[in-house]
Write a protein that holds these residues in place. Structure first.
Motif, PDB file in Angstrom:
ATOM      1  N   ASN A  73      32.978  12.910  29.184  1.00  0.00           N
ATOM      2  CA  ASN A  73      34.045  13.733  29.748  1.00  0.00           C
ATOM      3  C   ASN A  73      34.667  14.583  28.647  1.00  0.00           C
ATOM      4  OD1 ASN A  73      35.932  12.238  28.339  1.00  0.00           O
ATOM      5  ND2 ASN A  73      36.316  10.845  30.049  1.00  0.00           N
ATOM      6  N   GLU A  74      35.656  15.357  29.018  1.00  0.00           N
ATOM      7  CA  GLU A  74      36.197  16.334  28.084  1.00  0.00           C
ATOM      8  C   GLU A  74      36.661  15.698  26.775  1.00  0.00           C
ATOM      9  OE1 GLU A  74      39.862  18.756  28.944  1.00  0.00           O
ATOM     10  OE2 GLU A  74      38.254  20.139  29.511  1.00  0.00           O
ATOM     11  N   GLU A  75      37.375  14.575  26.917  1.00  0.00           N
ATOM     12  CA  GLU A  75      37.928  13.960  25.715  1.00  0.00           C
ATOM     13  C   GLU A  75      36.843  13.375  24.836  1.00  0.00           C
ATOM     14  OE1 GLU A  75      42.373  12.417  26.332  1.00  0.00           O
ATOM     15  OE2 GLU A  75      40.880  10.891  25.869  1.00  0.00           O
ATOM     16  N   GLU A  76      35.891  12.709  25.492  1.00  0.00           N
ATOM     17  CA  GLU A  76      34.800  12.125  24.703  1.00  0.00           C
ATOM     18  C   GLU A  76      33.968  13.203  24.034  1.00  0.00           C
ATOM     19  OE1 GLU A  76      34.532   8.562  27.983  1.00  0.00           O
ATOM     20  OE2 GLU A  76      33.158  10.248  28.041  1.00  0.00           O
ATOM     21  N   SER A  77      33.834  14.331  24.725  1.00  0.00           N
ATOM     22  CA  SER A  77      33.102  15.440  24.129  1.00  0.00           C
ATOM     23  C   SER A  77      33.799  15.922  22.874  1.00  0.00           C
ATOM     24  CB  SER A  77      33.001  16.601  25.110  1.00  0.00           C
ATOM     25  OG  SER A  77      32.393  16.192  26.287  1.00  0.00           O
ATOM     26  N   LYS A  78      35.122  15.936  22.945  1.00  0.00           N
ATOM     27  CA  LYS A  78      35.884  16.323  21.770  1.00  0.00           C
ATOM     28  C   LYS A  78      35.647  15.315  20.645  1.00  0.00           C
ATOM     29  CE  LYS A  78      40.116  18.344  22.493  1.00  0.00           C
ATOM     30  NZ  LYS A  78      41.571  18.264  22.695  1.00  0.00           N
ATOM     31  N   GLY A  79      35.596  14.058  21.047  1.00  0.00           N
ATOM     32  CA  GLY A  79      35.319  13.006  20.063  1.00  0.00           C
ATOM     33  C   GLY A  79      33.967  13.221  19.415  1.00  0.00           C
ATOM     34  N   TYR A  80      32.988  13.575  20.239  1.00  0.00           N
ATOM     35  CA  TYR A  80      31.657  13.858  19.696  1.00  0.00           C
ATOM     36  C   TYR A  80      31.736  14.970  18.662  1.00  0.00           C
ATOM     37  CZ  TYR A  80      27.081  15.972  19.268  1.00  0.00           C
ATOM     38  OH  TYR A  80      25.943  16.504  18.753  1.00  0.00           O
ATOM     39  N   ASN A  81      32.468  16.017  19.006  1.00  0.00           N
ATOM     40  CA  ASN A  81      32.544  17.157  18.098  1.00  0.00           C
ATOM     41  C   ASN A  81      33.308  16.858  16.815  1.00  0.00           C
ATOM     42  OD1 ASN A  81      30.944  19.131  19.163  1.00  0.00           O
ATOM     43  ND2 ASN A  81      32.496  19.805  20.620  1.00  0.00           N
ATOM     44  N   TYR A  82      34.297  15.924  16.921  1.00  0.00           N
ATOM     45  CA  TYR A  82      34.962  15.515  15.687  1.00  0.00           C
ATOM     46  C   TYR A  82      33.952  14.892  14.738  1.00  0.00           C
ATOM     47  CZ  TYR A  82      39.907  16.278  16.647  1.00  0.00           C
ATOM     48  OH  TYR A  82      41.121  16.847  16.853  1.00  0.00           O
ATOM     49  N   ILE A  83      33.098  14.019  15.278  1.00  0.00           N
ATOM     50  CA  ILE A  83      32.126  13.343  14.424  1.00  0.00           C
ATOM     51  C   ILE A  83      31.098  14.336  13.894  1.00  0.00           C
ATOM     52  CG2 ILE A  83      30.371  11.537  14.333  1.00  0.00           C
ATOM     53  CD1 ILE A  83      31.880  10.155  16.576  1.00  0.00           C
ATOM     54  N   ALA A  84      30.630  15.205  14.793  1.00  0.00           N
ATOM     55  CA  ALA A  84      29.577  16.151  14.399  1.00  0.00           C
ATOM     56  C   ALA A  84      30.116  17.278  13.543  1.00  0.00           C
ATOM     57  CB  ALA A  84      28.898  16.710  15.637  1.00  0.00           C
ATOM     58  N   ASP A  85      31.394  17.254  13.244  1.00  0.00           N
ATOM     59  CA  ASP A  85      32.018  18.273  12.414  1.00  0.00           C
ATOM     60  C   ASP A  85      31.951  19.649  13.070  1.00  0.00           C
ATOM     61  OD1 ASP A  85      33.500  19.035  10.340  1.00  0.00           O
ATOM     62  OD2 ASP A  85      31.942  18.990   8.825  1.00  0.00           O
ATOM     63  N   ASN A  86      32.083  19.657  14.386  1.00  0.00           N
ATOM     64  CA  ASN A  86      32.037  20.928  15.098  1.00  0.00           C
ATOM     65  C   ASN A  86      33.407  21.458  15.453  1.00  0.00           C
ATOM     66  OD1 ASN A  86      29.328  21.328  15.199  1.00  0.00           O
ATOM     67  ND2 ASN A  86      29.040  20.255  17.119  1.00  0.00           N
ATOM     68  N   VAL A  87      34.447  20.655  15.181  1.00  0.00           N
ATOM     69  CA  VAL A  87      35.775  21.082  15.598  1.00  0.00           C
ATOM     70  C   VAL A  87      36.275  22.140  14.634  1.00  0.00           C
ATOM     71  CG1 VAL A  87      38.143  20.383  15.979  1.00  0.00           C
ATOM     72  CG2 VAL A  87      36.285  18.881  16.651  1.00  0.00           C
ATOM     73  N   LYS A  88      36.437  23.341  15.140  1.00  0.00           N
ATOM     74  CA  LYS A  88      37.004  24.378  14.291  1.00  0.00           C
ATOM     75  C   LYS A  88      38.489  24.475  14.583  1.00  0.00           C
ATOM     76  CE  LYS A  88      32.600  26.328  14.130  1.00  0.00           C
ATOM     77  NZ  LYS A  88      31.749  26.229  15.306  1.00  0.00           N
ATOM     78  N   SER A  89      38.814  24.481  15.855  1.00  0.00           N
ATOM     79  CA  SER A  89      40.208  24.508  16.235  1.00  0.00           C
ATOM     80  C   SER A  89      40.290  23.900  17.620  1.00  0.00           C
ATOM     81  CB  SER A  89      40.709  25.951  16.259  1.00  0.00           C
ATOM     82  OG  SER A  89      41.987  25.978  16.830  1.00  0.00           O
ATOM     83  N   THR A  90      41.329  23.137  17.877  1.00  0.00           N
ATOM     84  CA  THR A  90      41.496  22.600  19.218  1.00  0.00           C
ATOM     85  C   THR A  90      42.966  22.302  19.437  1.00  0.00           C
ATOM     86  OG1 THR A  90      40.814  20.914  20.783  1.00  0.00           O
ATOM     87  CG2 THR A  90      41.019  20.226  18.510  1.00  0.00           C
TER      88      THR A  90
END
Lengths: 412, 365, 76
Positions: free
Chosen positions: A242-259
């Motif tokens: 879901n949306e939150e878990e996807s965000k979690g995935y991106n935190y790990i994968a270092d994909n979070v640029k801004s949120t």
């Protein structure tokens, strides 16, 4: 005399060949493909191959001229057993040859993804006309062909809308991930990493969205939206984050640029935090010969919106908010890890590759049964959040309202 | 005889281009296939081996200064024993060397850029250029290499800079995972592309105005630069494309060039980048061709090798279309038969030459 | 048709080379040139007529296959 003659002869010969006229492709003989969608009915042995072709006449005409009253793109569909055949058979429908170098999106339907994307992707990296810069996405609860048939607002070409919307949402919102074909292939081959693809769905009335009338309405009857991330095991889609878990995935994968995300206030209510920077460091540590994954996140944020009564002038409040925020990010990440480990049993984070990098010998021993080992690997998350600024205001009027009331009470 | 003279600097550029030649297109893929992320290691070892080999070849050349390889063979073995050996060298340089390199060019063009154009036309175009180049002589060829060199370097540097934003350092790890035998095997394959063929440069070195240490320095330097450029592109392939994509690509360097995207503005420039490989391939083929034609002329003792260029060019046309029936045969042949074949001419024969030379010295004493 | 193109090309080549050779009285070069031109034209005509030409790589393979197998065996 002879020399001149020879020179002219050679030049003519060279001119003939050097223009490359053999492979010439004139613009008026080409249809530029914006996106390709692949569908499959459950149980059927044929694929439905949909191509969204850009209607150059409409795109280029400003105001009058040809192409008025036509849609800016056309979607052709063709039943086929292989992608290449479908591609070519489409010439029976399309008046021009399809030109693929400007393709932006490859859309796989949920059905196809569940049955396995293995038999599909090869063409798109083997054929020389496809470029490596398009994104691959997977539909959720809808058909790929239907996604391609939706009229889109503001951006005339739906393929471009899908493309830029995916890039923008990855940059500013985070729960989507823009995946290129070579990344999918690399994770299909890798033993220590599984593929993920962002999901796309149509919200609203699909049929109404397919009519040009949709463009004339101020409130479109249907939108194409990105939702969470689809998790694959091997080449098969096994489920969604879901949306939150996807965000979690991106935190790990270092994909979070801004949120943007909410934090709990010390009393009640929330503060919305704008993450401006985040970097992750995933490492494997060994204890008694057993691997353990350590995820370290360093994030920086600003206070973006205050929905509660909180004293932002007090450094202690900021500290408290930071701790709350760290807790929250940790929770998000753990939820994502938990779902991947226990529900889907699929190493989408590439922990296997991390272990491989850390200790190649150990990896060699377990790489065969990594799928069984992965769910039991302990994962430790460590988050360091710094809140830097509070926006252009110091305290919220909510706080000042309370203070003013308290002052009034005291004075009474 | 070709009376042209080339400077040390020109020889260096020719050596560099000859070292890079076709290797720069195919080496990364093969290496990533055998030793995965350690692909850079065999290149490093290979460069060292190649430098040693070049030193060795120059030593052979210095046994009889001012003599080309063919004349050295004749001096060592006499006319009647020397002739068959020379013929073998000609077959390898002309038929196998230039024929297969030309096929590489055609295959590259038809695979990546113009798949519908018949391969013959690329070959024909290049052969016309080859004939013209060799007829004008080594001096002209060397000068054109010198003129192209700055542009070539500019393109290579641009290439490196443009792809570097996409580097992911994780992809080189874990380092040094490969075992000894695969490393040895891929080093051998690197040397067979970039090292052993340098023996044919001995047809060119007598034309150089530099001698002795100065010649050696230029030759080794050219060699080193060529090797380093291969090393850099190999590392970049692994760092940007990853091991999987590198090993599964026909021409990983081209795949790399397609990845270039600077600020969403500088992109789709891979065909410009392909000029790098056109230039290096041309000079590799032309050196092979020139060596083959000159060797034949010297073998038959005709004064002007130029009369051979047209007939040899015509033969090359048939040969280049014949050598490899398909691209998978090409990859297989290059990694199996080519290695011992070129090793015979790049290692076994040279060792034999030195042995005979030393033996002769003893006998005359 | 293709065969005629080859012959025409061969004639053109001869037209370029032969006069100057004859003028300078280079008998040997003339013979060498003629020989190789015949070989080259022959090859090209065979190719143009789609005649199967034995691949040069066949004998090379015959000689080197055992060596390459040996090397491969050693490095496996």
């Amino acid at each position: 005399m002879k020399r001149t003659f020879l020179l002219v002869l050679t030049m003519l010969l060279v001119v003939l060949m050097i223009t490359g006229c053999w492979n010439r492709r004139e613009l008026n003989e080409l249809s530029i493909v914006g996106a390709i969608g692949i569908d499959k009915e459950p149980g059927a042995d044929q694929y439905m191959f949909s191509v969204q072709v850009i209607n150059q006449g409409v795109i280029s005409s400003k105001g009058g001229g040809e192409g008025i009253g036509q849609a800016s793109v056309t979607t052709f569909e063709m039943e086929t057993s292989s992608m290449f055949e479908g591609m070519r058979r489409l010439t029976t429908v399309s008046p021009r040859k399809l030109y693929l170098a400007h393709m932006r999106m490859l859309i796989l339907s949920e059905e196809v993804a569940k049955e396995g994307v293995g038999p599909i992707l090869d063409l798109f990296s083997r054929d020389h006309e496809y470029r490596p810069d398009f994104y691959v996405i997977v539909t959720k609860d809808t058909k790929a062909g239907d996604v391609l048939k939706q009229f889109t607002q503001i951006e005339k070409v739906p393929a471009n809308k899908l493309f830029s919307s995916l890039e923008m949402s990855e940059k500013h919102w985070a729960p989507t991930v823009a995946v290129r074909l070579d990344e999918v292939e690399a994770s299909l081959v890798s033993l220590g990493k599984q593929p993920v693809l962002t999901g796309v769905m149509v919200r609203g009335d699909e049929r109404a969205g397919e009519s040009e009338k949709a463009l004339q309405r101020l409130e479109p009857p249907a939108y194409v939206v990105y939702t969470g991330i689809g998790v694959f095991r091997g080449d098969k889609l096994v489920g969604w984050l879901n949306e939150e878990e996807s965000k979690g995935y991106n935190y790990i994968a270092d994909n979070v640029k801004s949120t943007v995300g909410p934090l709990a206030c010390p009393q009640k209510g929330e503060v919305i935090l704008e993450m401006i920077r985040s970097s992750s460091n995933v490492q494997a540590k060994f204890q008694n010969g057993k691997p353990q994954i350590q995820i370290k996140i360093k994030a920086e944020g600003n206070v973006g919106e205050v929905l509660c009564d909180v004293d932002l002038q007090d450094p202690k409040t900021i500290e408290k908010l930071e701790r709350n925020g760290e807790q929250r990010i940790k929770q998000i990440i753990q939820r994502a890890v938990d779902k991947a480990q226990h529900q889907y049993r699929s190493d989408i984070f590439g922990f296997g590759e991390v272990i491989h990098r850390e200790d190649a010998k150990y990896w060699k021993k377990i790489q065969g049964e990594w799928d069984e080992v992965f769910p039991h690997v302990p994962v430790v998350v460590d988050v360091d959040l710094q809140i830097r600024r509070t926006g252009t205001k110091v305290n919220s009027y909510l706080t000042e309202m309370r203070k003013a009331r308290e002052k009034a009470k005291e004075q009474k | 005889m070709d009376n042209g003279k080339i400077s040390g600097h020109q020889l260096m550029i020719l050596t560099m281009l000859f070292t890079m030649g076709s290797s720069i297109l195919v080496v990364p893929s093969g290496l990533a296939g055998t030793v995965q992320q350690d692909a850079w290691l065999p290149v490093v070892v290979g460069i060292v081996v190649t430098l040693a080999l070049s030193w060795f070849y120059l030593y052979i050349g210095s046994l009889y200064p001012d003599r080309t390889l063919v004349e050295i063979i004749e001096k060592l073995f006499g006319r009647w024993v020397g002739a068959p050996i020379t013929l073998l060298f000609i077959v390898v340089a002309f038929c196998v060397g230039s024929g297969s390199c030309l096929y590489y060019l055609g295959d590259f063009m038809t695979t990546q850029i113009m798949p519908e154009t018949p391969i013959q036309y690329f070959h024909l175009l290049y052969i016309l250029l080859l004939i013209q180049g060799t007829r004008l002589g080594l001096e002209t060829l060397a000068r054109s290499a010198e003129i192209l060199f700055p542009f070539f370097l500019l393109l290579v540097i641009a290439f490196i800079i443009f792809v570097s934003p996409q580097i992911e350092t994780d992809r080189l790890q874990p380092m040094l995972e490969a075992e000894f035998k695969p490393i040895l095997q891929s080093t051998l394959s690197y040397v067979s592309f970039s090292g052993f063929p340098l023996i044919f440069m001995l047809m060119l070195t007598p034309a150089c105005t530099d001698r002795g240490k100065r010649l050696q320095k230029k030759f080794l330097l050219g060699n080193l630069i060529g090797g380093l450029l291969i090393l850099i592109t190999t590392i970049l392939c692994v760092l940007v494309l990853g091991v999987d994509a590198t090993s599964r690509s026909m021409y990983p360097n081209y795949a790399l060039a397609r990845k270039i995207n600077l600020f969403n503005f500088i992109n789709r420039i891979e065909v410009i980048m392909a000029i790098i490989w056109f230039v290096s391939l041309f000079f590799k083929i032309v050196v092979y061709f020139y060596a083959g034609v000159l060797a034949m002329a010297q073998l038959l003792r005709i004064e002007n090798y130029r009369v051979l260029t047209f007939p040899f060019g015509m033969m090359l046309y048939v040969l280049s279309l014949m050598v490899y029936p398909d691209s998978s045969f090409m990859r297989h042949w290059d990694s199996t038969i080519w290695v011992p074949l070129i090793a015979t001419f790049g290692l076994v024969f040279p060792l034999l030459f030195v042995a005979v030379a030393i033996g002769k010295k003893f006998l005359t004493r | 048709m293709a065969a005629f193109t080859v012959l025409a090309a061969a004639l053109a080549v001869a037209w370029i080379e032969v006069p100057s050779l004859r003028k300078r009285k280079r008998r040997k070069e003339l013979w060498v040139f003629a020989f190789f031109l015949c070989v080259a034209t022959g090859l090209n005509v065979l190719k143009a007529l789609d005649v199967e030409i034995p691949n040069l790589f066949q004998p090379i393979n015959a000689v080197y296959k055992p060596v390459s197998d040996l090397i491969e065996g050693m490095l496996k």
